[in-house]
Design a protein around this motif. Structure first.
Motif, PDB file in Angstrom:
ATOM      1  N   ASP A 132       0.848  -1.182   0.000  1.00  0.00           N
ATOM      2  CA  ASP A 132       0.000   0.000   0.000  1.00  0.00           C
ATOM      3  C   ASP A 132       0.893   1.244   0.000  1.00  0.00           C
ATOM      4  O   ASP A 132       1.717   1.420   0.902  1.00  0.00           O
ATOM      5  N   VAL A 133       0.769   2.107  -1.031  1.00  0.00           N
ATOM      6  CA  VAL A 133       1.588   3.310  -1.121  1.00  0.00           C
ATOM      7  C   VAL A 133       0.694   4.509  -1.419  1.00  0.00           C
ATOM      8  O   VAL A 133      -0.475   4.352  -1.753  1.00  0.00           O
ATOM      9  N   PHE A 134       1.266   5.698  -1.307  1.00  0.00           N
ATOM     10  CA  PHE A 134       0.499   6.887  -1.659  1.00  0.00           C
ATOM     11  C   PHE A 134       0.616   7.187  -3.144  1.00  0.00           C
ATOM     12  O   PHE A 134      -0.371   7.261  -3.867  1.00  0.00           O
ATOM     13  N   LEU A 135       1.847   7.360  -3.645  1.00  0.00           N
ATOM     14  CA  LEU A 135       2.065   7.733  -5.039  1.00  0.00           C
ATOM     15  C   LEU A 135       2.895   6.690  -5.761  1.00  0.00           C
ATOM     16  O   LEU A 135       4.017   6.367  -5.339  1.00  0.00           O
ATOM     17  N   ALA A 136       2.373   6.168  -6.873  1.00  0.00           N
ATOM     18  CA  ALA A 136       3.111   5.246  -7.731  1.00  0.00           C
ATOM     19  C   ALA A 136       3.381   5.928  -9.064  1.00  0.00           C
ATOM     20  O   ALA A 136       2.468   6.498  -9.674  1.00  0.00           O
ATOM     21  N   VAL A 137       4.629   5.878  -9.498  1.00  0.00           N
ATOM     22  CA  VAL A 137       5.032   6.424 -10.785  1.00  0.00           C
ATOM     23  C   VAL A 137       5.421   5.261 -11.678  1.00  0.00           C
ATOM     24  O   VAL A 137       6.238   4.420 -11.286  1.00  0.00           O
ATOM     25  N   ILE A 138       4.845   5.198 -12.868  1.00  0.00           N
ATOM     26  CA  ILE A 138       5.132   4.097 -13.790  1.00  0.00           C
ATOM     27  C   ILE A 138       6.145   4.587 -14.815  1.00  0.00           C
ATOM     28  O   ILE A 138       5.849   5.445 -15.651  1.00  0.00           O
ATOM     29  N   GLY A 139       7.363   4.055 -14.735  1.00  0.00           N
ATOM     30  CA  GLY A 139       8.424   4.425 -15.655  1.00  0.00           C
ATOM     31  C   GLY A 139       9.527   5.213 -14.970  1.00  0.00           C
ATOM     32  O   GLY A 139       9.262   6.143 -14.206  1.00  0.00           O
ATOM     33  N   ALA A 140      10.787   4.830 -15.243  1.00  0.00           N
ATOM     34  CA  ALA A 140      11.942   5.519 -14.667  1.00  0.00           C
ATOM     35  C   ALA A 140      12.822   6.104 -15.752  1.00  0.00           C
ATOM     36  O   ALA A 140      14.051   6.132 -15.626  1.00  0.00           O
ATOM     37  N   GLY A 141      12.190   6.566 -16.835  1.00  0.00           N
ATOM     38  CA  GLY A 141      12.918   7.332 -17.828  1.00  0.00           C
ATOM     39  C   GLY A 141      12.965   8.784 -17.402  1.00  0.00           C
ATOM     40  O   GLY A 141      12.726   9.125 -16.233  1.00  0.00           O
ATOM     41  N   GLN A 142      13.228   9.681 -18.344  1.00  0.00           N
ATOM     42  CA  GLN A 142      13.344  11.095 -17.998  1.00  0.00           C
ATOM     43  C   GLN A 142      12.071  11.631 -17.353  1.00  0.00           C
ATOM     44  O   GLN A 142      12.123  12.411 -16.401  1.00  0.00           O
TER      45      GLN A 142
END
Length: 365
Positions: A3-13
């Motif tokens: 369980d997280v608050f913010l998920a970011v999909i992708g570790a490019g620029q």
């Protein structure tokens, strides 16, 4: 389930810029990257790729590209830079986590990876950009072409094309650069629907991006103007000189591919060994389909990077997201700040639900 608050999909620029923008607002995001390292698509571009903007205008927020700010960095410099940048952001970076599905119940998201990992998040930023899904246009006879067909995303170097007849399709920066490079070992034509529109890379001694930023055009929402005009190719004179030599040459777009033959608009015919499609990319956002975030063509429904249909969902790295520099190293940081401000506050249409769960860092399950 984590369980997280913010998920970011992708570790490019785009994903890295988003992570930093989240840090600036007191949030430590979870960043999920399909590859085994950060950097997105950069390591997959052709070997000789050189940026058309100087290092001064090719950096993410908070950390400049090292070295001479007026130089034009090569692909491998950018790859190294993004690896270093990833080490500087405060994020839970997980590599080899390919997100294959996202569900939304009106309040929270559930992300599922190819390995079966599941993450629940209050907010999601899709930062897979627009350069992971090569676009293959519907060209007459393409499916029956008996030569080799590859997209610019698959092109690496001219070594294997020696002595060939090559047709490069697409008159943007990449198409011109690839055609000029291939002409050193092959007979090359650049096929475009309109003449190449050259832009002086250094008018009055200053790089054109200096003029863009000074005038405010770099951040202006000029999509309609840009799309109606010709595709501009930045050039310091070398590419115009290459085309003036006759190899490569520019030809009006062919009308038909017949076996290994190219039928040109003037009725002439050429035998071609290879077609290189420098025809751009499309957003790779299929994992969002179950949420109702996409239109029937698979494009995101958004305004300035904030979903207009799914509360708590944002985007960073889309072409023309807020300006014509949105999908560039210099533009993603500006858009990331905007998206984080809207998602993590009560300003946006859906902001209040997300703001209610904003924490200083993601919460362990």
């Amino acid at each position: 389930m984590e369980d997280v608050f913010l998920a970011v999909i992708g570790a490019g620029q785009a994903g890295l810029a988003t992570a930093r923008a989240a840090n600036r607002r007191g949030v430590r995001p979870l960043v999920l990257e399909a590859a085994e390292e950060p950097g997105g698509s950069w390591s997959h571009y052709y070997d000789s790729l050189t940026l058309f903007s100087p290092a001064r205008f090719s950096s993410l927020p908070g950390h400049a590209l090292p070295g001479d700010p007026e130089r034009y960095p090569r692909r491998d410099e950018v790859v190294s830079y993004l690896r270093e940048y990833a080490s500087r952001v405060d994020a839970d970076l997980r590599y080899g986590w390919r997100v294959e599905g996202v569900e939304h119940d009106g309040e929270e998201f559930v992300l599922t990876t190819g390995d079966g990992n599941r993450v629940r998040a209050a907010a999601v930023v899709a930062a897979t950009g627009g350069f992971t899904r090569p676009h293959r246009p519907a060209l007459a006879g393409l499916d029956g072409f008996t030569g080799t067909v590859l997209h610019a995303a698959e092109y690496r170097s001219p070594a294997s094309f020696t002595g060939q007849r090559v047709v490069v399709v697409g008159g943007g920066n990449s198409g011109v650069q690839i055609a000029a490079e291939l002409a050193g070992v092959a007979r090359v034509s650049l096929a475009t629907r309109s003449p190449v529109a050259w832009a002086n890379q250094r008018p009055l001694g200053r790089d054109i991006h200096w003029w863009f930023t000074r005038s405010g055009l770099d951040a202006a929402p000029l999509r309609r103007v840009w799309e109606k005009g010709p595709t501009l190719v930045n050039d310091d004179g070398r590419y115009r000189a290459a085309f003036a030599s006759g190899n490569p040459d520019r030809r009006e777009m062919f009308t038909l591919l017949d076996g290994d033959k190219v039928i040109w608009a003037d009725g002439s015919t050429d035998k071609a060994d290879t077609l290189v499609l420098a025809t751009g990319y499309r957003p790779a956002l299929d994992y969002l389909a179950p949420t109702g975030a996409l239109d029937t063509a698979g494009c995101p429904l958004h305004r300035g990077g904030i979903s207009t249909t799914v509360p708590g969902l944002g985007y960073v790295g889309l072409e023309f997201q807020r300006s014509f520099s949105s999908a560039t190293l210099r533009g993603v940081g500006r858009d990331a700040r905007h998206v984080m401000r809207r998602l993590l506050s009560r300003e946006g249409r859906h902001g209040s639900a997300v703001a209610g769960r904003a924490r200083g860092e993601n919460r362990p399950g």
